[in-house]
Every structure is written in C-alpha cells, then in structure tokens.
Scaffold this active site. Structure first.
Site, PDB file in Angstrom:
ATOM      1  CE1 TYR A   1     -34.315  -7.354 -14.656  1.00 29.29           C
ATOM      2  CE2 TYR A   1     -33.230  -5.657 -13.346  1.00 29.29           C
ATOM      3  CZ  TYR A   1     -33.902  -6.870 -13.430  1.00 29.29           C
ATOM      4  OH  TYR A   1     -34.151  -7.573 -12.288  1.00 29.29           O
TER       5      TYR A   1
ATOM      6  CD1 TRP B   1     -27.606  -4.449  -5.976  1.00 36.63           C
ATOM      7  CD2 TRP B   1     -25.781  -4.145  -4.731  1.00 36.63           C
ATOM      8  NE1 TRP B   1     -27.031  -3.293  -6.394  1.00 36.63           N
ATOM      9  CE2 TRP B   1     -25.897  -3.081  -5.644  1.00 36.63           C
ATOM     10  CE3 TRP B   1     -24.720  -4.169  -3.851  1.00 36.63           C
ATOM     11  CZ2 TRP B   1     -24.976  -2.042  -5.685  1.00 36.63           C
ATOM     12  CZ3 TRP B   1     -23.794  -3.134  -3.879  1.00 36.63           C
ATOM     13  CH2 TRP B   1     -23.918  -2.080  -4.806  1.00 36.63           C
TER      14      TRP B   1
ATOM     15  CB  ALA C   1     -37.260 -11.656 -13.352  1.00 38.20           C
TER      16      ALA C   1
ATOM     17  CB  THR D   1     -32.078 -11.100 -13.846  1.00 44.14           C
ATOM     18  OG1 THR D   1     -31.356 -12.310 -14.069  1.00 44.14           O
ATOM     19  CG2 THR D   1     -33.312 -11.387 -13.027  1.00 44.14           C
TER      20      THR D   1
ATOM     21  CE  LYS E   1     -38.270  -7.406 -11.832  1.00 44.59           C
ATOM     22  NZ  LYS E   1     -38.804  -8.786 -11.671  1.00 44.59           N
TER      23      LYS E   1
ATOM     24  CB  THR F   1     -35.199  -4.959  -9.518  1.00 47.36           C
ATOM     25  OG1 THR F   1     -33.864  -4.477  -9.531  1.00 47.36           O
ATOM     26  CG2 THR F   1     -35.944  -4.326 -10.674  1.00 47.36           C
ATOM     27  CG  ASP F   2     -31.552  -2.447  -6.877  1.00 44.30           C
ATOM     28  OD1 ASP F   2     -31.922  -3.515  -7.420  1.00 44.30           O
ATOM     29  OD2 ASP F   2     -30.353  -2.121  -6.801  1.00 44.30           O
TER      30      ASP F   2
END
Lengths: 303, 891
Positions: free
Chosen positions: A127, A152, A62, A64, A131, A103-104
């Site tokens: 971002y 995290w 990814a 990130t 995602k 991801t969160d």
C-alpha cells in the site's frame, strides 16, 4: 474557479465537495467511483475529457485496504500510482493544478521523531509503496502539483477508529487496543478544511506537504480519548477503560497480511508556516467529533 | 449547475426527519453525508455487476449446448422491452423489471432453466423526428440511447442473459420481421379449418391472381385512413388519440395501403383468450375491442326519388326483431351508393357534408355527442318486412368500415338513432314493449314485441330468431356475426421502420425472395416526410429502382411489427438460418403442461392491452397455423404493473417537476434499495405514489441486514461480525427463520413482494437481538434476500463463505437451492395460560401444549404471583381449561 474532485463519494471527497461548493464562484464537478474507474487509464482520460476544462483537480480516491493491497500489488500500483500519473498529466497539460492526497505509510516507521516532508521514504508494504509511486508520478508530471500526506483520518460519515471503539465499548465489558503504534489522528473535517485553504490560498504550496492534527498518540490514547468524550456525552458504555495490547498480537489475531509502520507522526511545521497557525490538537478534533457527529453515525449504523 | 441544485434539494430533504430523531443528549449537528454511509453499496454493487458480466453468471444455454441440463424444467419470464428514448429509464421501468428479476432469481434457485432476456423496441417516431431536426441518422441516436439504457439497467443488477439481447432495428432482426410479413403475404385464411394456409394451395386449385390477392393475409386496399399531415404518415385507429393529444392534426383520407387481415382471426382471438392466465380486465378490453355481435344482415331496396333504377343495400343489425320500427336508412358518407340515390336537389348539400366528414376521425364520428349531423339524400328505401317507404339519409355516425356502411335506423330503440330522429324530425315507432317502470324516452333493452305483425307478443330473443328465419326464407336477409375489429392498417410513410419486401411491376405487387432479405432502407440526407403517401423513401431514386420494370414499395411497417415476435427471437437470438431454431423455440415456448401459451410470465403496463398484445397474438396464430411455432398463444400468464405516481400523488411529468430519476436514487441509496423500495411500495398491480422517505426506510433495513452479518474493524474494513458463530440455532431462532422461509416462498409465488419484504424485516429484527447469531440462520436469511437485493446478498454470502465454508454458505448463490421450510420448526412448543384466583386474573404460566391437567394445577398454585393471593386461604377447587386458563377457587 472550476474544481474537479475525484473520489467524491468517499469520506474525505464528499466533505471537500460540500465545503468547496460553499465558496462563491467555485464550480465543483464531483466524480465518484461509478463515474471514473481508476483501473483503466482509458476510463480516466474519458471521464476527465467529459468533465471539460478545469483549474484544479483534487484526488481523494485511493485503494486504502492495506491487506488487500498486499495480495494484489498490481492493482494497488494501478489505482494508487499509475492512475495518479494519468490524472496529473491531463491536469498539467490543461494548465490545471492538482492536489493529491497521500499517506504517512510512505515511511518505514523507524523514526521516533515526527517525519518532515524531506525525510527519506521507505514503505514497508504494498500500500505504502503504491502511494509513494503515486507521489512520484504526480510530481514528475508537474512540479506545481501538491502531494498532501495525511495520517489516521477519522470522523464524518465513516466515523473510523473512534466510532469503532465507542461501538465496541457499548457492546462488551472488556476491550483492548494497540498501544505500541504511534501517529497523529486527523479529523476528516480538519483535513477537508486544510484542502480548501490550499485550494484558494496556499497556492504557493507545491511538492510534498504534511497535514495532521497536532500532537502524537497511540491507538490506545486515541481510543481512550474517544471513550472519555463518550462518557461526557452520556452514551451507555459497558466499559470506560481500554485495555492494552500489542500490534504483534493484533496482527496474529486479525490475520494481517501487511506490516504497518510503528511510528508515523507527521511534522506539520511547513503547513503551519503557510497557514500562520498550527492545526488544532487531535484531542480537540476527537472531542468535536464525538460531541457533534458520533450520535448520527451510531444511529445510521444501529441494529 | 443542475447537479448542484439537485444536491441541495436532497440535503434539505434528508435533514428534516433526521434532526428530529437524534437523541437529545447530544447536540446533533447532522451533516447530510452521514446518512448515506449506512453500508458501502457504492463499491459492492459495481463489483458484483462486473463479476456477473465477466463470469456470464446468467447466460442461459439452449438445448444442444454443452452446458444445457435437460433434467431441469424451463421457465420463460419476459419483460415488455422498452423503447430506448433519449430520456433514459424512468422509475416505472424498474418496477416490472424488478418483479420479474425476483421471480427469475428465485426460479433459478428452485432448479429451473430460466430464460430472462432484454432488448430494444428501437424503431419509432422520436428517433426519426430527432433525425429530421438534426440530420443525424436515426441509427446513431438509437445506438446511443440503447447504450445508455443498457448501462442503466446493468446498474440495477438485473439478471438478464445479455447474450440474447435483441434490437428490432438490427439487420439480422429486420430480416426475420420481413420474413414473417412474407409468410402473411403468402397465406390466406381458410374458413373451413379456421386456419392460415399457403396461397400456393389456391394456385393449385386454379384461382386467378386477382382472386388470390383478395384473400391474402397481407393485402393492399384503398381504405379511408387516419392521415396526419403534421406527422406525414397514416396512423392506426388505436394510435389516433395518442398523437392527437400531442397536438397533431389527423384527418380521414382514402389511400391505397397495406393491411393485415386480423379480422379473419376475430373469433379465435376471442375464443382462445379463455385458457390464458391474464387479468380479466385485459381479456375484457380485448373482447370489447374485437366487439363481436350477433344479428342479421337485412337487404333493403333503395332508389332515387322518381328514379327507376333499384339498388340493394345490406344493413347489419343486432336487433332484427325491431325491423318493423325501422323508419329510415342511413348510409355512411363514403358509401358507394350515395351518388346513386341522391336527388338533384340534394346533391350540393350531400357533397358539402361528405367534405366536412372527411376531416373527422372514426373516434370523433362515433363519440356519443348530443348533436348528430346528417343530410337527406332524397332517396327512398323499402322496408323488406312490410314494404313501407322510408327515407335514406347520409350521416357520419355510420362508419363505412363497420358492417356494410349502412344501418337501418330504429329510433324508438336505439339511443343514437333516437337522437338523430328527434333532431331531424323523423318518425319514431315503438315496436318493443318496455317494462312498466321504464321512465326513459328510448328503451334499448329486451322486452316483448308489439306493432310487429307476426312477431307480436314474443320476447326479444325469440322475436330475433323468428325474424331471421323469415328474412332467410324470403331471401331478404341472413343471420350474421359482426365484429367491430378492423383490419390492421400496416403502411406508414416513414423512414425509420422496416421497408416492405415488396416490389411493384405493371401495377401489381410482387414479393422479394427470402434470399433478398433483409431489405434495408437506403441512407438519406433528409429524413423529412414528403407529405405525400409515398413517404420519405420515395426520395431515394436509385434504391427504388429494383429492375428496369419494377419499383420498390416506399412505405414502411409500423413500430408494432418488431414487437410482434421479439419473444420468439430471444429463444435463439443469434440464429442466422431461422428466426429461431425449432428446438430452441419448442423448448422455451413449449407447452409441456398442456397450456396454450409459451411465455410463462409476461409483465408490463396495461397500455398495451389492445395494441401490442392483440397484434402479437394474431401473428403468433398465423405462425402456428403455418407450423412455424409450437403453441397457439404467445403469452400464457400476463401481469400488469401499476403506475408509479410522483411524490405529490400526480402522474410524473416534466412539467410538474415531480419526475424521479432512477440514476439519482441509485447514486444516493444504491440499486438494492431502489429495487427493494419499488417492491415494498405496495402490491405490484396497484397505482402508488413515490416516497423518498420510503427509500430511506428500506435503505435502513438493508443496512441492518448488513450489520447483522458484518462489522467494521479498527481500520474501517468490513469483516464478519464477532457476534456470528457456527453454533446450533435456538428453537426461537429456527421458528422465525422457518416462518420467514415459508412466507417469502409463498409470497414470491403469488407476487406479493411487499409482504415478503415485511417478513424479512421481522426476521432481521429478531435475529439482531441475539448474540451469538448462528451463522447457518444468517446465511439462510441472506439466501432469501438474494432475489430482492442481489448485490448485498452476494457480498454477504461471500463473506460468510470465506469465514465458515460450504457447510454454511455456498460458493455460488445464484444457483444455490432455495431454502425449504420445516413445518416442525413452526410448532409452538410452549403456550401461555392465564391463572385466576376466584375468577380474577392474577398471573400467567408457560407450559407445553400437551401439559397434563394435574401439572398445570401444580404449576399455577406454585407460581409467585399466585402465592400471595392464596395466603390465608384454603384451595377448594381448581378448574383447568386446557391451553387457556387455570382458575383457583379458594376461601
């Protein structure tokens, strides 16, 4: 089983390669960035073609860098979104399952309670949006694929936030970190272990799944926990107590371009049900990391 | 599976040393992936490679191009281009390539127009043998291999101008290789001017076709050649050993072949080495290979025992002074007079011997083996100086291709003749007085002539001159210079080579017109050699038929052809009108400094000392004589890189399993680490073993530089370190920086790259201790690092540029002026003086070098360490030795 790992040179990808290779009967093909350029669909197809038939594709790759994504959303959407779609299609056509790491940041961060898989998404930056696009493309290609949202990540080679805190504390007398951003730290070794479990055992897992270490923390809690462990390990720290600052102040100081969600704790009940137990508390993962791996990271990065 | 094994092996290697060095306070459960995250080379290296490609950073304009800057001096730096084998790059390639890349990046920063090209020596046997096995056209294999090589080289970040890439198998390239062959075909060597001239001049003078064909620089001759039935081709003398060692048989066979008259240039090839900056060892190898010797040609009258017919045989000797000691004559088995002198009784033995010899190569025949072979012919010769009757023998230690194929044997003073005479019980007559302390059987040195009539009592050099004068006066011989060098056998019976631009009509050869070039080989279904001298092209019947009467030549050129002139093509690689435009050739090869060679620096292995490097010089001289190129030599300066051995100190080979693949090293440590390590291993010319630990070491150094400039933020991104600030440097910082500029600069100039790297390590360690670190100092260090580790340097420079702007770091590093050191920064501004009390060392003080004596005394007495030693004493006298010590005398 033949498993293909994309992003195999990254922090999580490397560990997945290592762990899967320890499984007898599992053949692992590792594709790093130099072997598969996610910026063009053709390169993805060519690289997957060359890899031959496989049963499982794990995508740990990814882009990130949250701020860089904000300035180049087209590239973010390609690497984190369309590329996932291409991989997902190729996998589905070959009858293979795909586990994609998400991801969160797909959430807007306004919900104080831990986010469940079915809670509405609403990314507040490029971002997160890219995602989310990846998740959608993934599941459009096949409902059997799995989007595994983690939050995290820290530990292993890259170290991450705990390493940063410890290194700063070894250099300076005062150190302040953000205390108004909340989430669940996740040890990268724990995440890799979960992926291996899902690869072999949790085959019924499909759609979206959350994984993180148990419990909730602010960056400040997270960093302070790492420092407390560093004290126990006898590291020469110049400060042992973290000061507090706000996200707003840090954003101004560091020149952040993207907004980050305030609350992004993930609820892992679904994973716990699959696994039969809850992931260990994040504090244990931090302690484990500081005790076992941090010294090597420091050494690798010593000046 | 292979991949998996490899990774396990690497893991174990890295585990050992790491574990030992981890602090004891922690429980080091070290995982191998840790060490690899020293800095993110895996993302930054492809990023910069892509950018250099996109922006064509290293494209070099030619005179006449709009971007060309005529005010800059030129620098042409050449790598020996590789044969693109299927195995890909090995770690030996990047050694020389990194050295030249450092020089080129440095020279660009020094303000030179730099020509730094790369290409492929792509004709050759491996691609053809693969084609024979699989039926796949060699062009396909070659293209795949070239693509692989190019990708591998790009991954190492070499600053080649890829727009100038050449491939010796491209039709556009083959065209000019054939064109140069035609230049040779249409020329002869003019003895008077010692230069090649067009044969058209001879036509004008009324020479016949036959006479002209006999002097062309490219000519057909029936010569005994090294024929390999296994390979189905002939080999040059220089190639025999290599292919024999690979298990192929090689035999001698007379064949009609194309040859190049390199022997005409023998003297110039020796003389013109003089002005070249080449290693003496390579010059010596070339001189020995050409093998000039001065002596005399002596005429002997030979006839068959009892026969009447007399024949003249000339024999070359470097020792005409020993003619009185000549006790027999030896003819090469191929000598045309052998049949004439052999008696009936000896015919069978001689015929058998000649057959046996045919199976041996020149190398085999001339080796100093103890056992000599030979057969008496039954013929006799008369020694011209005293008329004595001496027997004529046939022996294979005499080569038809050396001298005249006959020697006069002086067994008393020549080792081989001596061994032969002892074996066959021939007379040995001493004619040179050996020194009193000489203990051997056969004295071959210089001495004083004896038993030699009018030469008696003369020292060897004088005796030589007198004998030559006598021979010339009596018409029995003449002074002669002889060379070991043979003409260059230029025909090969292969498919994958340049076809000759020649047709045969009525038994005569004819050149194609320039407009008919390039002549490409026809496609074949079967690339197998025919096992006959016609070669595989003879199978293409349509192609061979040039016209009703004319047929094409079916041999092809050897692999050396393409590499003889590739350095010229680079100067103007896309030119369709000429092999290179006159202006481009003159600019890049030009001799502005009055030097004889064109390429400013040529780096490659020593294995090419007498092959490629001699052939290329020969072609270049011909082209120069004909006015096509501007210098008389191709390569002004030559540097040989040393071999890289395996980690076990043995030569790398698949069978030993000690081969290091550069791709693996790049994957694990990054291209910058590979480059840096290959230069850090030791002096470039030295043979040295590989060391994985060593790669780790330089990788750690690079990570230190990385963290000198950058740090990770809370989210793991690399940002300029908070320790770097736009502050003025301290004196100490300036000192170490300028020491480093000075050392790195002079070390690059002398190609001592390992010591330059050491100095950068010192500088990095020093600066690492400081906080804050001045941005300007760090930025300068990054500039010095740029030629060595260009990916990292560009990345760090970009970060510094973004944070601090042009004043500290330039937007473009590749062409930024190279830092200059300031001698003033190197001066010590404080020195240390020893302080003694009554002759005993008690303390030290730091003072300015020009500190007055009085001040030194005061400082010494006042310092803490001295006070307690002076307690209760009276200072009687203070002695100051300037810049060294202060001695306080007290009681």
């Amino acid at each position: 089983m033949k498993a293909l790992i994309v992003g195999a040179n990254g922090n999580l990808g490397k560990l997945c390669v290592l762990r899967l290779r320890q499984h007898p009967g599992c053949e692992v093909i590792a594709l790093s960035r130099s072997e598969m350029n996610l910026e063009t669909d053709l390169a993805i197809r060519t690289a997957l073609d060359a890899a031959g038939n496989f049963d499982l594709l794990i995508n740990c790759a990814a882009w990130t860098d949250v701020d860089a994504c904000e300035t180049d959303p087209a590239k973010a959407n390609q690497v984190n979104g369309h590329a996932v779609g291409v991989m997902a299609k190729v996998a589905a056509q070959g009858g293979a399952r795909m586990i994609h790491i998400s991801t969160d940041y797909v959430f807007d961060g306004s919900q104080t309670a831990p986010y469940r898989e079915e809670d509405p998404t609403g990314p507040i930056g490029a971002y997160g949006a890219s995602k989310l696009l990846g998740e959608q493309k993934l599941l459009a290609a096949s409902p059997d694929h799995l989007a595994l949202r983690v939050s995290w990540l820290f530990g292993s080679a890259a170290g991450g936030f705990p390493l940063w805190v410890v290194r700063q504390a070894m250099k300076s007398d005062t150190l302040s970190v953000v205390s108004d951003k909340w989430g669940s730290p996740t040890g990268v070794t724990d995440a890799a272990e979960a992926i291996v479990f899902l690869a072999f055992h949790g085959r019924e897992a499909r759609g979206v799944l959350h994984f993180c270490n148990s419990g909730q923390a602010s960056w400040h809690d997270w960093g302070q926990c790492a420092l407390d462990q560093a004290v126990k390990a006898g590291l020469p720290l110049k400060t042992t107590q973290l000061g507090e600052t706000t996200m707003e102040a840090l954003a101004a100081k560091a020149g952040w371009k993207a907004r980050r969600p305030i609350h992004s704790t993930l609820c892992c009940d679904r994973y716990a049900a699959l696994r039969g137990e809850k992931p260990r508390p994040w504090q244990d993962a931090v302690a484990d990391y500081v005790e076992n791996d941090l010294s090597a990271s420091l050494q690798a990065s010593e000046l | 599976m292979v991949e998996r094994l490899r990774s396990i092996a690497i893991d174990r290697r890295m585990l050992g040393p790491r574990n030992r060095s981890a602090p004891q306070t922690l429980n080091p459960r070290f995982s191998p992936e840790m060490a690899r995250h020293r800095y993110p080379f895996e993302t930054l290296e492809p990023k910069w490679q892509a950018r250099w490609d996109e922006e064509q950073t290293f494209a070099t304009p030619n005179p006449g191009d709009t971007e060309f800057d005529a005010s800059k001096p030129k620098y042409y730096c050449l790598d020996m281009f590789p044969y693109p084998s299927g195995a890909g790059l090995h770690v030996g390639h990047p050694e020389g390539y990194t050295a030249t890349d450092i020089i080129c990046r440095y020279k660009r920063m020094q303000g030179f127009n730099v020509l730094h090209p790369m290409g492929w020596d792509a004709f050759g046997l491996p691609a053809e043998q693969y084609a024979i096995k699989t039926g796949q056209h060699p062009r396909v294999t070659t293209e795949q291999n070239v693509n692989n090589f190019r990708a591998q080289l790009k991954r190492l970040g070499f600053s080649y101008d890829w727009q100038r890439e050449v491939n010796t198998t491209d039709p556009d390239y083959v065209r000019w290789t054939q064109w140069i062959f035609l230049q040779l075909y249409h020329s002869y060597f003019d003895e008077a001017t010692q230069k090649a001239r067009p044969v058209a001049e001879l036509v004008a003078r009324g020479w016949t076709r036959e006479q002209i064909d006999a002097v062309r620089l490219a000519f057909v001759a029936e010569v005994p050649v090294n024929w390999s039935p296994d390979l189905g081709t002939v080999l040059a003398n220089e190639e025999v050993e290599e292919w024999k060692s690979k298990g192929n048989t090689v035999e001698r066979r007379p064949l009609r072949q194309w040859n190049l008259r390199i022997t005409a240039y023998a003297q110039r090839l020796i003389d013109e080495l003089e002005d070249l900056d080449w290693p003496e060892s390579i010059k010596l190898l070339q001189r020995n290979w050409i093998g000039r010797s001065e002596g005399a040609e002596v005429t002997f009258i030979v006839k068959r025992q009892g026969g009447r017919k007399e024949h003249e045989v000339t024999a070359f000797t470097t020792r005409p002074d020993t003619l009185f000691g000549a006790t027999y004559l030896v003819l090469a088995p191929e000598h045309p007079l052998v049949d004439e002198v052999t008696t009936q009784a000896q015919q069978e033995a001689v015929a058998a011997y000649r057959k046996e010899t045919a199976a041996k190569s020149d190398m085999d025949r001339t080796e100093a083996t103890p056992k000599k072979t030979g057969v008496a012919t039954g013929g006799y010769a008369s020694n011209p100086v005293n008329g004595s009757r001496i027997p004529v023998w046939v022996a294979d230690y005499v080569l038809m291709s050396y001298g005249s194929g006959a020697i006069m044997a002086v067994p008393a003073h020549d080792d081989r003749d001596h061994a032969f005479a002892e074996q066959f019980d021939l007379p040995i007559i001493e004619v040179v007085q050996a020194p009193a302390d000489f203990a051997g059987k056969c004295f071959t040195g210089s001495g004083v002539a004896k038993s030699s009539g009018f030469l008696d009592g003369l020292p060897t050099p004088k005796a030589k001159d007198l004998m030559i004068a006598w021979l010339e006066a009596h018409g029995k011989g003449r002074r002669k210079i002889n060379y070991k060098l043979r003409d260059w056998l230029f025909s090969r019976q292969r498919y994958w080579g340049e076809p000759f631009p020649i047709v045969w009509k009525d038994g005569l050869h004819e050149a194609l017109r320039e407009s008919e070039l390039p002549l490409l080989a026809p496609d074949l279904d079967d690339f197998k050699p025919t096992g006959s001298p016609e070669g595989p092209l003879s199978k293409a019947t349509d192609w061979i038929r040039y016209s009703k009467k004319a047929k094409r030549e079916t041999n092809t050129m050897p692999q050396w052809a393409g590499s003889c002139w590739y350095y010229l093509r680079y100067t103007d690689a896309r030119n369709l009108q000429r092999f290179a435009s006159k202006s481009a050739e003159a600019y890049w090869m030009g001799d502005g400094s009055g030097k004889s060679g064109g390429v400013d620096l040529y780096v490659g292995g020593t294995e090419h000392a007498v092959l490629h490097l001699l052939y290329a010089r020969f072609w270049h001289k011909v082209l120069h004589d004909l006015g096509h190129v501007s210098t008389r030599e191709p390569f002004q300066k030559l540097v040989n890189q040393g071999l890289i051995l395996g980690e076990d100190g043995q030569k790398m080979s698949k069978s030993r399993g000690n081969v290091v693949n550069p791709d693996d090293v790049v994957e694990e440590f990054g291209a910058d680490s590979l480059r840096l390590f290959e230069m850090f291993m030791g002096p470039l010319e030295q043979v040295k073993p590989w060391s994985t630990k060593g790669v780790e070491g330089v990788n750690r150094f690079l990570a230190k530089v990385w963290r000198l400039v950058l740090e990770e933020d809370q989210e793991g991104r690399w940002i300029p370190s908070s320790s770097i600030a736009d502050v003025p440097p301290t004196k100490a910082q300036l000192k170490v920086l300028h020491q480093t500029i000075k050392k790195v600069t002079s070390d690059i100039e002398s190609m001592s790259f390992n010591t330059a790297i050491s100095q950068m390590m010192v500088c990095t360690n020093e600066l690492g201790k400081d906080d804050p670190r001045p941005a300007s100092v760090v930025a300068t260090l990054v500039q010095l690092l740029n030629p060595f580790a260009p990916h990292m340097a560009d990345e760090l420079n970009e970060m510094l540029h973004e944070r601090f702007g042009d004043a500290v770091a330039p937007a473009n590093l590749a062409y930024h002026p190279w830092p200059k050191h300031d001698e003033a920064c190197l001066i010590e501004d404080e020195i240390e003086m020893v302080v003694q009390v009554n002759g005993k060392l008690r303390d030290r003080i730091r003072v300015a070098p020009d500190c007055p004596q009085k001040t030194c005394e005061e400082l010494a007495i006042a310092c803490e360490g001295i006070k307690k030693h002076l307690e209760g004493l009276t200072v009687r006298k203070v002695i100051v030795v300037p810049k060294k010590l202060v001695n306080i005398v007290a009681n």
